[in-house]
Each structure stands twice: as C-alpha cells, then as structure tokens.
Write a protein that holds these residues in place. Structure first.
Motif, PDB file in Angstrom:
ATOM      1  N   ASP A   1       0.837  -1.196   0.000  1.00  0.00           N
ATOM      2  CA  ASP A   1       0.000   0.000   0.000  1.00  0.00           C
ATOM      3  C   ASP A   1       0.873   1.248   0.000  1.00  0.00           C
ATOM      4  O   ASP A   1       2.093   1.172  -0.090  1.00  0.00           O
ATOM      5  CB  ASP A   1      -0.967  -0.005   1.190  1.00  0.00           C
ATOM      6  CG  ASP A   1      -0.256  -0.088   2.532  1.00  0.00           C
ATOM      7  OD1 ASP A   1       0.946   0.245   2.622  1.00  0.00           O
ATOM      8  OD2 ASP A   1      -0.901  -0.476   3.513  1.00  0.00           O
TER       9      ASP A   1
ATOM     10  N   GLU B   1      -2.605  -2.279  -3.197  1.00  0.00           N
ATOM     11  CA  GLU B   1      -3.430  -1.154  -2.760  1.00  0.00           C
ATOM     12  C   GLU B   1      -2.613   0.132  -2.785  1.00  0.00           C
ATOM     13  O   GLU B   1      -2.632   0.921  -1.844  1.00  0.00           O
ATOM     14  CB  GLU B   1      -3.990  -1.440  -1.378  1.00  0.00           C
ATOM     15  CG  GLU B   1      -4.925  -2.637  -1.377  1.00  0.00           C
ATOM     16  CD  GLU B   1      -5.486  -2.956  -0.004  1.00  0.00           C
ATOM     17  OE1 GLU B   1      -5.498  -2.065   0.865  1.00  0.00           O
ATOM     18  OE2 GLU B   1      -5.905  -4.096   0.190  1.00  0.00           O
TER      19      GLU B   1
ATOM     20  N   SER C   1      -1.705   3.772  -3.325  1.00  0.00           N
ATOM     21  CA  SER C   1      -2.574   4.952  -3.285  1.00  0.00           C
ATOM     22  C   SER C   1      -2.046   6.121  -4.100  1.00  0.00           C
ATOM     23  O   SER C   1      -2.804   7.029  -4.432  1.00  0.00           O
ATOM     24  CB  SER C   1      -2.771   5.404  -1.832  1.00  0.00           C
ATOM     25  OG  SER C   1      -1.509   5.703  -1.245  1.00  0.00           O
TER      26      SER C   1
ATOM     27  N   PRO D   1      -6.591   4.543  -7.656  1.00  0.00           N
ATOM     28  CA  PRO D   1      -7.693   4.018  -6.843  1.00  0.00           C
ATOM     29  C   PRO D   1      -9.040   4.465  -7.400  1.00  0.00           C
ATOM     30  O   PRO D   1      -9.209   5.620  -7.799  1.00  0.00           O
ATOM     31  CB  PRO D   1      -7.436   4.624  -5.461  1.00  0.00           C
ATOM     32  CG  PRO D   1      -5.957   4.876  -5.432  1.00  0.00           C
ATOM     33  CD  PRO D   1      -5.606   5.270  -6.843  1.00  0.00           C
TER      34      PRO D   1
END
Length: 170
Positions: free
Chosen positions: A100, A121, A123, A151
C-alpha cells in the motif's frame, strides 16, 4: 559466482532473509509464489510475507520477481538503491501482494523500469515517477495510468497499456 537465482513456484513461506543481498553479482531473482488458480493470486496469507524488502544490495539486478506473494506495507524509499546502472532496463514484478501507500519518488532515478504493481493497494504514484517516458517499454508517455490505474479506476490489465485500454471507473 551466482548471477541467476530462481526459487519461485516452490511454495516458499516466511520472509526473505537479509543475507540474500550479499550476492552482488545477482542479475536475476525469482521468488514468485505458485498460483494454482487465478483466485490464488488474489488471496492473502500465501507465499513469502512481511514488509517489502529494500533489496538494495544488488548492484547488477535486471529482473526481480516477487509476486504474487503476501508482502505488506509500503515500498521502502531506498528500494533497489544499490543498482549501479540506473539507465539499464530493469523489470520488477511486485504484483498481487498487499502493498500500500505511495511509490518512492527515488524510483524516478531509473530510466528504463518495468514496474508491475497490479493487485496491490497503491494509493499514489509521484508525478516525478510518471515523467520517465522510457518506463514500461515507453508506455508511460500515456501518463501515470500506464504504471497503474489509480484508486477507484480499473481495466483488465490494471494499467493503461495503450491508447485504447483506458482506466475506467469501478
């Protein structure tokens, strides 16, 4: 004199030992997990795990395969900083982990990087990184979406590979 290490698809578990970076001649490292079905690539708790390693002790690395696994956290700011020739073509597969956060801005020092991030994930991708038009086989000329759909957007490849495969709203 080890230049090529392929241990992928051996159902490895645990973390990558720091000692692996004591192989300064290594050019190819494959530690990808064996995905028996397409769904396996999206499951957590499989393969290697722990924080994403910096792997900054490989001055000659040109291919690095670490996905799909279960690495977590952010990509370290000093990821691959030990690479001597940052103009050389380098492929890094971090796809299908649990990574992430933002991609380190220091990766913008690489001229010809294929950075595979789909299935995480992530960002943010810093604008400095997206200015490297040599990345992703020249596809970054289409912008940051050529590295990874942001995203809330998607496509079948997880990124824009040409002018016809745009990232669309989920």
């Amino acid at each position: 004199r080890m230049e090529h290490m392929s241990l992928g698809k051996n159902r490895l578990q645990g973390s990558i030992p720091r000692q692996i970076t004591s192989l300064p001649l290594l050019e190819f490292l494959s530690l990808e997990n064996e995905a028996g079905t397409p769904d396996d690539a999206f499951s957590s708790g499989t393969g290697l795990s722990g924080p994403v390693p910096a792997l900054d002790g490989f001055p000659r690395i040109s291919e690095l395969y670490l996905g799909p696994n279960s690495f977590t956290g952010t990509v370290p700011s000093h990821f691959l900083q030990g690479v001597h020739d940052k103009s050389a073509k380098i492929t890094v597969d971090l796809g299908f982990n649990a990574i992430d956060g933002s991609i380190p801005v220091d990766l913008s020092n690489f001229d010809d990087l294929n950075l595979l991030l789909v299935g995480n994930e992530i960002s943010d991708i810093p604008a400095e990184v997206c200015k490297n038009v040599g990345w992703m086989n020249g596809e970054v000329a289409h912008g940051c979406d050529s590295i990874l759909c942001p995203p809330g957007l998607y496509n079948m490849d997880g990124r824009q590979v040409d002018t016809t495969t745009l990232c669309e709203t989920c």
